[in-house]
Design a protein around this motif. Sequence first.
Motif, PDB file in Angstrom:
ATOM      1  N   ASN A 159       1.058  -0.648  -0.255  1.00 50.75           N
ATOM      2  CA  ASN A 159      -0.525   0.214  -0.366  1.00 50.75           C
ATOM      3  C   ASN A 159       0.990   1.113  -0.125  1.00 50.75           C
ATOM      4  O   ASN A 159       0.362   2.205  -0.892  1.00 50.75           O
ATOM      5  CB  ASN A 159      -1.162  -0.072   1.302  1.00 50.75           C
ATOM      6  CG  ASN A 159      -1.490  -0.956   1.291  1.00 50.75           C
ATOM      7  OD1 ASN A 159      -2.096  -2.047   0.189  1.00 50.75           O
ATOM      8  ND2 ASN A 159      -2.604  -1.127   2.379  1.00 50.75           N
ATOM      9  N   ARG A 160       2.094   1.018   0.476  1.00 52.88           N
ATOM     10  CA  ARG A 160       2.267   2.355   1.083  1.00 52.88           C
ATOM     11  C   ARG A 160       4.468   2.068   0.675  1.00 52.88           C
ATOM     12  O   ARG A 160       5.017   1.822   1.771  1.00 52.88           O
ATOM     13  CB  ARG A 160       2.440   2.606   1.904  1.00 52.88           C
ATOM     14  CG  ARG A 160       1.317   3.169   2.453  1.00 52.88           C
ATOM     15  CD  ARG A 160       1.528   4.021   3.720  1.00 52.88           C
ATOM     16  NE  ARG A 160       0.579   3.276   4.896  1.00 52.88           N
ATOM     17  CZ  ARG A 160      -0.280   3.158   5.182  1.00 52.88           C
ATOM     18  NH1 ARG A 160      -0.996   3.683   4.430  1.00 52.88           N
ATOM     19  NH2 ARG A 160      -0.877   2.118   6.215  1.00 52.88           N
ATOM     20  N   LYS A 170      10.547   4.383  -5.260  1.00 54.76           N
ATOM     21  CA  LYS A 170       9.947   3.988  -7.032  1.00 54.76           C
ATOM     22  C   LYS A 170      10.201   2.853  -6.987  1.00 54.76           C
ATOM     23  O   LYS A 170       9.991   1.853  -7.547  1.00 54.76           O
ATOM     24  CB  LYS A 170      10.636   4.773  -7.165  1.00 54.76           C
ATOM     25  CG  LYS A 170      10.729   4.374  -9.447  1.00 54.76           C
ATOM     26  CD  LYS A 170      10.731   5.418 -10.030  1.00 54.76           C
ATOM     27  CE  LYS A 170       9.733   4.923 -11.399  1.00 54.76           C
ATOM     28  NZ  LYS A 170      10.292   4.015 -11.894  1.00 54.76           N
ATOM     29  N   PHE A 171      11.950   2.362  -6.246  1.00 55.15           N
ATOM     30  CA  PHE A 171      12.238   1.285  -6.543  1.00 55.15           C
ATOM     31  C   PHE A 171      11.414   0.062  -5.615  1.00 55.15           C
ATOM     32  O   PHE A 171      10.548  -1.099  -6.406  1.00 55.15           O
ATOM     33  CB  PHE A 171      13.364   0.809  -6.038  1.00 55.15           C
ATOM     34  CG  PHE A 171      14.357  -0.722  -6.227  1.00 55.15           C
ATOM     35  CD1 PHE A 171      14.529  -1.447  -7.403  1.00 55.15           C
ATOM     36  CD2 PHE A 171      13.900  -1.395  -5.089  1.00 55.15           C
ATOM     37  CE1 PHE A 171      14.804  -2.749  -7.024  1.00 55.15           C
ATOM     38  CE2 PHE A 171      14.603  -2.649  -4.528  1.00 55.15           C
ATOM     39  CZ  PHE A 171      15.502  -3.178  -6.281  1.00 55.15           C
ATOM     40  N   VAL A 172      10.717   0.104  -4.717  1.00 55.53           N
ATOM     41  CA  VAL A 172      10.208  -0.570  -4.203  1.00 55.53           C
ATOM     42  C   VAL A 172       8.480  -1.080  -4.807  1.00 55.53           C
ATOM     43  O   VAL A 172       8.078  -1.962  -5.000  1.00 55.53           O
ATOM     44  CB  VAL A 172       9.477  -0.244  -2.400  1.00 55.53           C
ATOM     45  CG1 VAL A 172       8.551  -1.289  -1.962  1.00 55.53           C
ATOM     46  CG2 VAL A 172      10.944  -0.369  -1.997  1.00 55.53           C
ATOM     47  N   HIS A 173       8.033   0.068  -5.584  1.00 56.63           N
ATOM     48  CA  HIS A 173       6.541  -0.090  -6.338  1.00 56.63           C
ATOM     49  C   HIS A 173       6.526  -0.495  -7.317  1.00 56.63           C
ATOM     50  O   HIS A 173       6.910  -1.098  -7.633  1.00 56.63           O
ATOM     51  CB  HIS A 173       7.071   2.053  -6.582  1.00 56.63           C
ATOM     52  CG  HIS A 173       5.395   2.096  -7.449  1.00 56.63           C
ATOM     53  ND1 HIS A 173       5.755   1.971  -8.783  1.00 56.63           N
ATOM     54  CD2 HIS A 173       4.092   2.359  -7.316  1.00 56.63           C
ATOM     55  CE1 HIS A 173       4.584   2.379  -9.106  1.00 56.63           C
ATOM     56  NE2 HIS A 173       3.834   2.843  -8.374  1.00 56.63           N
ATOM     57  N   ASP A 174       8.038  -0.407  -8.070  1.00 60.23           N
ATOM     58  CA  ASP A 174       8.697  -0.970  -9.841  1.00 60.23           C
ATOM     59  C   ASP A 174       8.544  -2.576  -9.081  1.00 60.23           C
ATOM     60  O   ASP A 174       7.923  -3.946  -9.436  1.00 60.23           O
ATOM     61  CB  ASP A 174       9.397  -0.575 -10.551  1.00 60.23           C
ATOM     62  CG  ASP A 174       9.553   0.853 -10.411  1.00 60.23           C
ATOM     63  OD1 ASP A 174       7.933   1.016 -11.302  1.00 60.23           O
ATOM     64  OD2 ASP A 174      10.397   1.158 -10.898  1.00 60.23           O
ATOM     65  N   ARG A 192      -1.948   4.136  -2.422  1.00 56.30           N
ATOM     66  CA  ARG A 192      -0.695   4.181  -2.583  1.00 56.30           C
ATOM     67  C   ARG A 192       0.081   5.724  -2.102  1.00 56.30           C
ATOM     68  O   ARG A 192      -1.108   7.202  -1.905  1.00 56.30           O
ATOM     69  CB  ARG A 192      -1.300   4.845  -4.525  1.00 56.30           C
ATOM     70  CG  ARG A 192      -1.881   3.010  -4.633  1.00 56.30           C
ATOM     71  CD  ARG A 192      -1.713   4.266  -6.487  1.00 56.30           C
ATOM     72  NE  ARG A 192      -0.595   4.154  -7.015  1.00 56.30           N
ATOM     73  CZ  ARG A 192      -0.550   4.543  -8.425  1.00 56.30           C
ATOM     74  NH1 ARG A 192      -1.458   4.488  -8.910  1.00 56.30           N
ATOM     75  NH2 ARG A 192       0.472   4.632  -9.644  1.00 56.30           N
ATOM     76  N   GLY A 193       1.487   5.881  -1.735  1.00 59.87           N
ATOM     77  CA  GLY A 193       2.033   6.484  -0.711  1.00 59.87           C
ATOM     78  C   GLY A 193       1.889   7.710  -1.584  1.00 59.87           C
ATOM     79  O   GLY A 193       2.913   7.668  -2.604  1.00 59.87           O
ATOM     80  N   GLY A 248       7.331   8.204  -8.880  1.00 58.88           N
ATOM     81  CA  GLY A 248       6.917   8.146 -10.080  1.00 58.88           C
ATOM     82  C   GLY A 248       6.369   8.800 -10.818  1.00 58.88           C
ATOM     83  O   GLY A 248       6.465   8.687 -12.230  1.00 58.88           O
ATOM     84  N   ALA A 249       6.253   9.800 -10.412  1.00 55.29           N
ATOM     85  CA  ALA A 249       6.318  11.103 -11.740  1.00 55.29           C
ATOM     86  C   ALA A 249       6.889  11.316 -12.580  1.00 55.29           C
ATOM     87  O   ALA A 249       7.887  11.603 -12.515  1.00 55.29           O
ATOM     88  CB  ALA A 249       5.143  12.494 -11.123  1.00 55.29           C
TER      89      ALA A 249
END
Lengths: 407, 375
Positions: free
Chosen positions: B225-226, B230-234, B366-367, B374-375
């Motif tokens: 969720n959070r 970006k690395f973790v997000h991807d 989303r954190g 990410g933007a």
Amino acid sequence: MTDSTASPTRFDRVALTGALVTLVGAAVLPFVELRANRLVPGSGHSLAAAGPWAFVVWGVIALAFVSAVGPSAKARSAASTAGAYGLVAAIAWALGAAAEGLLADMSPVARVSVGGGAWVMLVGAAILGFAGAEERSRFVVRRAGPVVLLVVAVAGALVSGGLDRISLAREFAVRQEQFVSLILGHLAITGASLAAGAAIGVPLGLLAARNRRVRGVALAVTGVIETIPSLALLGLLVVPLAALGAAVPWLRDLGVRGIGPAPGFIALALYSLLPVVRNTYVGLTSVDAAAIDAGRGMGMSRRQLLFRVELPLAAPLVMEGLRVAAVLLTGIATLTVFAGARTLGILIFEGLGQFAPDLILLGALPTIALAVIADIGMSALARAVTPRGVRVAVQTPAPTFAEEAAA
Amino acid sequence: MIRLENVTKRFSEKTAVDGLTLEVPEGEVCVLIGPSGCGKTTTLRMVNRLIEPTSGRILVNGRDVMSMRPEELRRGLGYVIQSIGLFPHLTVAENIGVVPRLLGWEKPRIADRARELLSLVGLEPDSYLRAYPRQLSGGEAQRVGVARALAADPPVLLMDEPFGAVDPLNRERLQAEFGRIQRELHKTVVFVTHDIDEAIRLADRVAIMRDGRLQQYDTPENVLNRPANKFVHDFVGADRALKRLVRIKVTEVMRPAPQAAIDDAPEAMRERAGAGRFVYLTDDEGRLAGWLDTDDIRDDAVADAITTVDRLQATVARDASLRDALSRMLGLGFRSIAVTDDEGRIMGEVTFAAIEAVMSEAEEHRGPTADGEGA
């Protein structure tokens, strides 16, 4: 063996080859040679010289042909096995009969030697023996059985008379005591040097597996030793050992001198190093890395890892190295007579010196027999030290445990 | 409990682990995850000193591992590796007994323990005790590997991609069994994997690593969720809303389901449906037999509007995850599915709308960091 399963082949090529070789030996070449004394060349005599025994031999040859075209693989295997052993026994008895017949009217110094035909027939018998080998799946039957039966057949022929008139037996009779002591001497120097080779080679292989620098040196040096001709190595050892024995009296008393068993013992031990070191090294390095990682991770010390995991898993390969060394040393041991050791080589080289072929055989045949026995014995030992868990999988790959459990 | 304090490991040129600080509370499963070469296996192997840290401290139950004899330390830490490493020359029983033997247990006690552990990992002791490792399938071998690691009942388990070499079907089964065993034994577990689904399914906490550095150390829910960056997000992937469903049991979003007995009168069935369209129909033991679609009733011919179903296919068990429920519903084309208890009786239902709500909730969470980077 070419069609041990349900293959459509109708005859056994190997058995047929054996039967043909035997036939050629029996029909074309002289079965025995008659000589006025042990040194002059003789005249050849055919199988007919064996009288009634000749018919027995021909009968077994006929059986050999039958074994090549029998109705089933099992029947062919049984016939070729019986044919092989039957041939050896029949040839042995026929030789004795031929000798007795031919020597009846001759002077006591006349000799009958085993002729080319008889040797060729024995080769044919050996081929025949291989023919059924695949069907005889049990190790004992396949490997040890033939040797035992051969010894029994020949010993039987010797004891029951007949063969003792053959030149080879006469040479034996003259040197009976020497023969036995030479066999013992041969076994002693081979066994002692093999033990020494193992005592040095196994730890050296272990070090080579642990340390890259040791590996480079150990494998290179033992490899170079193997390339030195035996006589040259013996010669190289004689001089320093003589000097050492002369300088240190108590070593001399132990047998360290230039001429005697010492140089032979050392040379043989050195020759055994390459197979022993290399196989120990390969055996230890081929142990599954995961098993070693798991063992360390579970808290085994290096010592526990070595004795409980690495050595048991490497043991079959180590034994295989010892087997190769044993066969190798049995042969080379004949040469150590040049540095004063007392082995079967004495008979061979005396025979060469006297142009007495039967004396050469008296030394050579037991040497070959010892090598074969060493081979079989060490193979059995290698199997015995192969852990069951490794053996089950290698030997019977088919049923997985799940299938077994389900059944 | 395990504590890593500012641990660094350098191999000649490369820094494998860089200033890692991490605490695994007692009884929790910490999953180390990251792309290959991120230092996760090195980290694991430093805990039992198969690799020694260049600097920093590692404490197991308050004791610095460097102050203990390596052999002693390791005998107290269960160790499972991907290649299993069973000893081929020992039977299954002897393999399990390795550490107890090192600890000097009596023979009967070792034998009893081997039996007990084989049952625990789901293998029938009598068929397996005397088997050799090469007679086992991959899944069976790994079960024995887990049993061997548990043999001396160590408080800590170190597992290096234990299910990585097993086929996907067996892997899921092994994961489920590991979950069951862990609920029973409450070991402190450090678990290395590169499979994010496995991490989310098994972890109490996930440690995501990259180039030897810790990126985020948090519960699976929070990682999904959070994501911290970006690395973790991807790394967790675009379908993390879907992944989140693995962590939620059907009982958490289940609602009461209208049900009637299949031999009830048609009026009674209709009445039970109330305002809804469907009624679950049960047999006399309360298990699903079919359902009634009230929209399909023509001219009071109720029997024609009843669909009978195979109850095992058309229900999910109470311990199933929302992801299990969703995939079952998509497979069958249902908009809702019944949840059953251990006896197979209907406890309630999970609807597609409820799952959708959970998923959109995840999206809302989303954190801000993730969006920012990410933007």
